[in-house]
Scaffold this motif. Structure first.
Motif, PDB file in Angstrom:
ATOM      1  N   ILE A  95     -58.537  47.569 -38.491  1.00  8.00           N
ATOM      2  CA  ILE A  95     -58.319  48.674 -38.028  1.00  8.00           C
ATOM      3  C   ILE A  95     -56.882  49.342 -38.621  1.00  8.00           C
ATOM      4  CG2 ILE A  95     -58.311  50.437 -35.970  1.00  8.00           C
ATOM      5  CD1 ILE A  95     -60.564  48.239 -36.083  1.00  8.00           C
ATOM      6  N   TYR A 144     -54.856  53.133 -38.477  1.00  8.70           N
ATOM      7  CA  TYR A 144     -54.588  54.154 -37.706  1.00  8.70           C
ATOM      8  C   TYR A 144     -53.709  55.191 -38.622  1.00  8.70           C
ATOM      9  CZ  TYR A 144     -55.376  50.862 -33.924  1.00  8.70           C
ATOM     10  OH  TYR A 144     -55.928  49.779 -33.081  1.00  8.70           O
ATOM     11  N   THR A 151     -51.769  49.327 -39.063  1.00 10.56           N
ATOM     12  CA  THR A 151     -52.925  48.533 -39.057  1.00 10.56           C
ATOM     13  C   THR A 151     -52.820  47.479 -37.845  1.00 10.56           C
ATOM     14  OG1 THR A 151     -52.132  47.288 -40.800  1.00 10.56           O
ATOM     15  CG2 THR A 151     -52.973  49.079 -41.592  1.00 10.56           C
ATOM     16  N   LEU A 167     -66.057  49.018 -30.244  1.00 12.59           N
ATOM     17  CA  LEU A 167     -64.777  48.857 -30.652  1.00 12.59           C
ATOM     18  C   LEU A 167     -63.912  49.973 -30.178  1.00 12.59           C
ATOM     19  CD1 LEU A 167     -62.483  47.939 -32.672  1.00 12.59           C
ATOM     20  CD2 LEU A 167     -63.526  49.553 -34.195  1.00 12.59           C
ATOM     21  N   LEU A 221     -60.566  49.505 -27.920  1.00 16.59           N
ATOM     22  CA  LEU A 221     -59.046  49.971 -28.378  1.00 16.59           C
ATOM     23  C   LEU A 221     -58.455  50.855 -27.038  1.00 16.59           C
ATOM     24  CD1 LEU A 221     -59.802  50.644 -32.035  1.00 16.59           C
ATOM     25  CD2 LEU A 221     -58.664  48.936 -31.301  1.00 16.59           C
ATOM     26  N   VAL A 254     -62.103  50.003 -40.667  1.00 15.34           N
ATOM     27  CA  VAL A 254     -62.493  51.063 -39.666  1.00 15.34           C
ATOM     28  C   VAL A 254     -61.135  51.959 -39.729  1.00 15.34           C
ATOM     29  CG1 VAL A 254     -62.699  52.156 -37.429  1.00 15.34           C
ATOM     30  CG2 VAL A 254     -63.780  50.174 -38.105  1.00 15.34           C
ATOM     31  N   SER A 255     -61.207  53.208 -40.336  1.00 14.87           N
ATOM     32  CA  SER A 255     -59.764  54.227 -40.420  1.00 14.87           C
ATOM     33  C   SER A 255     -60.060  55.067 -39.318  1.00 14.87           C
ATOM     34  CB  SER A 255     -59.801  54.745 -41.791  1.00 14.87           C
ATOM     35  OG  SER A 255     -59.835  53.758 -42.658  1.00 14.87           O
ATOM     36  N   LEU A 256     -59.099  55.330 -38.462  1.00  8.31           N
ATOM     37  CA  LEU A 256     -59.086  56.565 -37.511  1.00  8.31           C
ATOM     38  C   LEU A 256     -58.038  57.479 -37.651  1.00  8.31           C
ATOM     39  CD1 LEU A 256     -58.925  54.037 -34.443  1.00  8.31           C
ATOM     40  CD2 LEU A 256     -61.157  55.070 -35.258  1.00  8.31           C
TER      41      LEU A 256
END
Length: 91
Positions: free
Chosen positions: A3, A5, A17, A29, A33, A82-84
């Motif tokens: 992940i 962030y 990350t 997911l 989170l 996964v990029s948020l």
């Protein structure tokens, strides 16, 4: 899975990350989170009813926006990234 962030998500989580075990879906997911990091992150990542992506969240799976995949029903694998990102406005 990894992940990543960005922007204020880094401030909320205190991380750039992290590695997590891949749940079955993107929604799972986001719920995981939100439970880990609290109401502030949940407010950004999920809709008020918790059944959809928050309208101000941009979520990429392996570089592709989840809206071009199966949205929050997109399935996840251990090798995924996964990029948020928060939605950014301005001019």
């Amino acid at each position: 899975m990894q992940i990543r962030y960005f922007a204020n998500y880094r401030t909320i989580t205190g991380r750039r990350t992290e590695e997590v075990a891949a749940p079955a879906t993107m929604l799972a997911l986001l719920e995981q989170l939100s439970t880990r990091y609290g109401a502030e992150l949940r407010r950004w990542l999920l809709s008020a009813d918790g059944l959809a992506k928050g309208e101000n969240a941009v979520i990429l799976l392996n570089g592709r926006h989840i809206e071009h995949l199966d949205g929050v029903a997109t399935t996840l694998k251990e090798e995924d990234v996964v990029s948020l990102f928060p939605l950014v406005a301005g001019g």
